[in-house]
Design an enzyme around this catalytic site. Structure first.
Site, PDB file in Angstrom:
ATOM      1  N   TYR A   1       0.798  -1.223   0.000  1.00 11.30           N
ATOM      2  CA  TYR A   1       0.000   0.000   0.000  1.00 11.30           C
ATOM      3  C   TYR A   1       0.833   1.276   0.000  1.00 11.30           C
ATOM      4  O   TYR A   1       0.360   2.307  -0.469  1.00 11.30           O
ATOM      5  CB  TYR A   1      -0.928   0.036   1.229  1.00 11.30           C
ATOM      6  CG  TYR A   1      -2.060  -0.945   1.156  1.00 11.30           C
ATOM      7  CD1 TYR A   1      -3.273  -0.601   0.549  1.00 11.30           C
ATOM      8  CD2 TYR A   1      -1.929  -2.231   1.672  1.00 11.30           C
ATOM      9  CE1 TYR A   1      -4.315  -1.507   0.469  1.00 11.30           C
ATOM     10  CE2 TYR A   1      -2.968  -3.142   1.597  1.00 11.30           C
ATOM     11  CZ  TYR A   1      -4.164  -2.775   0.993  1.00 11.30           C
ATOM     12  OH  TYR A   1      -5.185  -3.684   0.916  1.00 11.30           O
TER      13      TYR A   1
ATOM     14  N   GLU B   1      -2.840  -7.626  -2.708  1.00 13.41           N
ATOM     15  CA  GLU B   1      -3.609  -6.452  -2.302  1.00 13.41           C
ATOM     16  C   GLU B   1      -2.865  -5.197  -2.721  1.00 13.41           C
ATOM     17  O   GLU B   1      -1.661  -5.080  -2.510  1.00 13.41           O
ATOM     18  CB  GLU B   1      -3.826  -6.395  -0.779  1.00 13.41           C
ATOM     19  CG  GLU B   1      -4.852  -7.348  -0.229  1.00 13.41           C
ATOM     20  CD  GLU B   1      -5.134  -7.103   1.256  1.00 13.41           C
ATOM     21  OE1 GLU B   1      -4.965  -5.939   1.702  1.00 13.41           O
ATOM     22  OE2 GLU B   1      -5.488  -8.060   1.949  1.00 13.41           O
TER      23      GLU B   1
ATOM     24  N   TRP C   1      -7.493  -4.205  -3.894  1.00 16.37           N
ATOM     25  CA  TRP C   1      -8.247  -4.231  -2.649  1.00 16.37           C
ATOM     26  C   TRP C   1      -9.091  -2.966  -2.608  1.00 16.37           C
ATOM     27  O   TRP C   1      -8.575  -1.890  -2.567  1.00 16.37           O
ATOM     28  CB  TRP C   1      -7.330  -4.295  -1.421  1.00 16.37           C
ATOM     29  CG  TRP C   1      -8.144  -4.477  -0.170  1.00 16.37           C
ATOM     30  CD1 TRP C   1      -8.533  -3.505   0.705  1.00 16.37           C
ATOM     31  CD2 TRP C   1      -8.713  -5.691   0.303  1.00 16.37           C
ATOM     32  NE1 TRP C   1      -9.304  -4.043   1.707  1.00 16.37           N
ATOM     33  CE2 TRP C   1      -9.443  -5.389   1.472  1.00 16.37           C
ATOM     34  CE3 TRP C   1      -8.706  -7.009  -0.164  1.00 16.37           C
ATOM     35  CZ2 TRP C   1     -10.132  -6.354   2.189  1.00 16.37           C
ATOM     36  CZ3 TRP C   1      -9.393  -7.956   0.551  1.00 16.37           C
ATOM     37  CH2 TRP C   1     -10.095  -7.639   1.727  1.00 16.37           C
TER      38      TRP C   1
ATOM     39  N   GLU D   1     -13.466  -2.715   7.590  1.00 20.35           N
ATOM     40  CA  GLU D   1     -12.010  -2.636   7.577  1.00 20.35           C
ATOM     41  C   GLU D   1     -11.433  -2.681   8.996  1.00 20.35           C
ATOM     42  O   GLU D   1     -11.227  -1.662   9.638  1.00 20.35           O
ATOM     43  CB  GLU D   1     -11.564  -1.347   6.878  1.00 20.35           C
ATOM     44  CG  GLU D   1     -11.714  -1.388   5.370  1.00 20.35           C
ATOM     45  CD  GLU D   1     -10.758  -2.357   4.695  1.00 20.35           C
ATOM     46  OE1 GLU D   1      -9.702  -2.670   5.296  1.00 20.35           O
ATOM     47  OE2 GLU D   1     -11.069  -2.808   3.590  1.00 20.35           O
ATOM     48  N   TRP D   2     -11.150  -3.886   9.485  1.00 21.66           N
ATOM     49  CA  TRP D   2     -10.489  -4.060  10.765  1.00 21.66           C
ATOM     50  C   TRP D   2     -11.147  -3.189  11.848  1.00 21.66           C
ATOM     51  O   TRP D   2     -12.358  -3.114  11.946  1.00 21.66           O
ATOM     52  CB  TRP D   2      -8.986  -3.766  10.622  1.00 21.66           C
ATOM     53  CG  TRP D   2      -8.281  -4.754   9.747  1.00 21.66           C
ATOM     54  CD1 TRP D   2      -8.341  -4.827   8.380  1.00 21.66           C
ATOM     55  CD2 TRP D   2      -7.447  -5.839  10.149  1.00 21.66           C
ATOM     56  NE1 TRP D   2      -7.585  -5.866   7.924  1.00 21.66           N
ATOM     57  CE2 TRP D   2      -7.010  -6.506   8.969  1.00 21.66           C
ATOM     58  CE3 TRP D   2      -6.993  -6.287  11.396  1.00 21.66           C
ATOM     59  CZ2 TRP D   2      -6.166  -7.613   9.020  1.00 21.66           C
ATOM     60  CZ3 TRP D   2      -6.146  -7.393  11.426  1.00 21.66           C
ATOM     61  CH2 TRP D   2      -5.748  -8.048  10.246  1.00 21.66           C
TER      62      TRP D   2
ATOM     63  N   PHE E   1     -12.489   0.985   0.607  1.00 25.02           N
ATOM     64  CA  PHE E   1     -11.457   0.607  -0.350  1.00 25.02           C
ATOM     65  C   PHE E   1     -12.048   0.085  -1.661  1.00 25.02           C
ATOM     66  O   PHE E   1     -11.315  -0.181  -2.605  1.00 25.02           O
ATOM     67  CB  PHE E   1     -10.564  -0.498   0.233  1.00 25.02           C
ATOM     68  CG  PHE E   1      -9.403  -0.007   1.052  1.00 25.02           C
ATOM     69  CD1 PHE E   1      -8.228   0.387   0.449  1.00 25.02           C
ATOM     70  CD2 PHE E   1      -9.477   0.028   2.436  1.00 25.02           C
ATOM     71  CE1 PHE E   1      -7.144   0.820   1.198  1.00 25.02           C
ATOM     72  CE2 PHE E   1      -8.404   0.455   3.202  1.00 25.02           C
ATOM     73  CZ  PHE E   1      -7.229   0.859   2.576  1.00 25.02           C
TER      74      PHE E   1
END
Length: 305
Positions: free
Chosen positions: A133, A205, A254, A261-262, A270
Site C-alpha cells: 500500500y 492487495e 483491494w 475494515e479491521w 477501499f
C-alpha cells in the site's frame, strides 16, 4: 507488539496492556506461525497437491522502506526495516533460517531452527503474495537519537513518512499514513525478486482508501478519480517491474467492494463498488468502470513512472 489487536498483549512503552511482553512475544508468535505454515505445506504437498495441481504460498504485508539519508547507517537501517517487516516471514520458508539482519540485532532472543526443521522449512512456498500500500522512510537508531524505533524488536529503526517536513508522497484520503508512492511497488518487487531468486509473485492487495465519516455524499464516493489515478500509477510501476524480469503472475485490487475494515469498521472504503450498508445495494464506482475497461483492453493506458 503494541497490543492493538487481539489478544491485546503488550508491554510499555509499546502499549498499555494488562499483560504481555512486547519484546519477546512477537518473536515467539512468528516462530510458531512459520512452523505451522511448514506443517500445512508438508501435508498439502504429500496428500493433495499432485491430485489438485495447486500451489501453496504465503502473503506478506510488504511496505517499501527508503533510507531517510544517503548516510551508510540509514542505508543499513532501510535494509533492516525490510528484513524485520518482510524477510522475517519469507526467509525461513525459502532459505530455512531467519534473516541475518535480524540475527545481528536480536541475537539469542531469536529462536533457532533445528537441522530437521530448517530442511522442512526450505522451499516451503511456491509463490509469494504481496500486500502493498505504501512506502516509508527508515532512519537508523543505533548511531542516531530516536524517539521511536530504538528497541531491538523494532530493528533499531525509526519509521516515518516525512523528510525535512516534506511527506514521502500524497496521503490517501481515508488513511493518511498510507502515502501514494507508486515507485515503491516496483522497488519492493525488485527486492523480493533479488532476495528470493525471482520466486513467482502475486500482488494480492493494492488499494486506495476513501474516508466515510457520514459527511460525504454518495456521488462524491462514486466519483473516485483519485483511486483510478492510484491504480494507473501503481500498475505502471508493476509494468516496469515485469519488464525488468520480475515473475509477477497476478494483481488484485483491494477491494472488489466496500467492507468492514479491521478496527476502522465502516469509516473507510477501499472498494471498486460502493455498498449501501443499510440496503446492501452495490453501485459501481468510476474505478470499477475503469478497471473493467482496463481488463478488457478497452482502456490500456496506465501510468508511467
Amino acid at each position: 507488539m503494541n497490543g492493538r489487536y487481539p489478544p491485546g498483549r503488550c508491554s510499555k512503552p509499546f502499549g498499555n496492556c494488562s499483560q504481555g511482553n512486547s519484546e519477546v512475544e512477537p518473536v515467539v508468535v512468528m516462530h510458531n506461525m512459520i512452523m505451522s505454515h511448514a506443517k500445512a505445506t508438508e501435508i498439502y504437498r504429500k496428500s493433495y497437491q499432485a491430485k489438485q495441481g495447486g500451489s501453496i504460498g504465503i502473503v506478506v504485508s510488504a511496505y517499501m522502506y527508503e533510507p531517510i539519508s544517503d548516510d551508510e547507517v540509514d542505508l543499513q537501517a532501510a535494509k533492516r526495516a525490510l528484513a524485520f517487516n518482510v524477510a522475517w516471514f519469507v526467509d525461513p520458508l525459502i532459505h530455512g533460517d531467519y534473516p541475518p539482519e535480524m540475527r545481528q540485532v536480536l541475537g539469542p532472543q531469536l529462536p533457532r531452527f533445528s537441522s530437521e526443521e530448517s530442511n522442512q522449512l526450505k522451499h516451503g512456498i511456491d509463490f509469494i503474495g504481496i500486500n502493498h500500500y505504501s512506502t516509508f522512510y527508515a532512519k537508523d537508531c543505533i548511531y542516531s537519537q530516536c524517539d521511536k524505533g530504538k528497541h531491538a524488536i523494532e530493528g533499531l529503526v525509526s519509521i516515518g513518512f516525512e523528510k525535512d517536513g516534506i511527506p514521502i508522497g500524497d496521503p490517501q484520503l481515508g488513511m493518511l499514513v498510507f502515502r501514494v508512492v507508486p515507485s515503491g511497488l516496483e522497488k519492493i518487487i525488485d527486492y523480493l525478486k533479488t532476495r528470493y531468486n525471482n520466486k513467482p509473485m502475486f500482488v494480492t492487495e493494492n488499494g486506495f482508501s476513501q474516508k466515510d465519516d457520514g459527511t460525504q455524499l454518495v456521488n462524491e464516493l462514486l466519483q473516485d478519480d483519485r483511486r483510478v489515478e492510484y491504480h494507473k500509477s501503481y500498475l505502471g510501476s508493476l509494468k516496469n517491474a515485469i519488464r525488468d524480469g520480475a515473475d509477477v503472475r497476478g494483481y488484485f485490487v483491494w477491494s472488489f467492494m466496500d467492507n468492514f475494515e479491521w478496527d476502522l469498521g465502516y469509516t473507510i472504503r477501499f472498494g471498486l463498488y460502493y455498498v449501501d450498508y443499510q440496503t446492501l445495494k452495490r453501485i459501481p464506482k468510476l474505478s470499477a468502470k475503469w478497471f473493467r475497461n482496463f481488463l478488457t483492453n478497452n482502456d490500456t493506458h496506465i501510468g508511467q513512472n
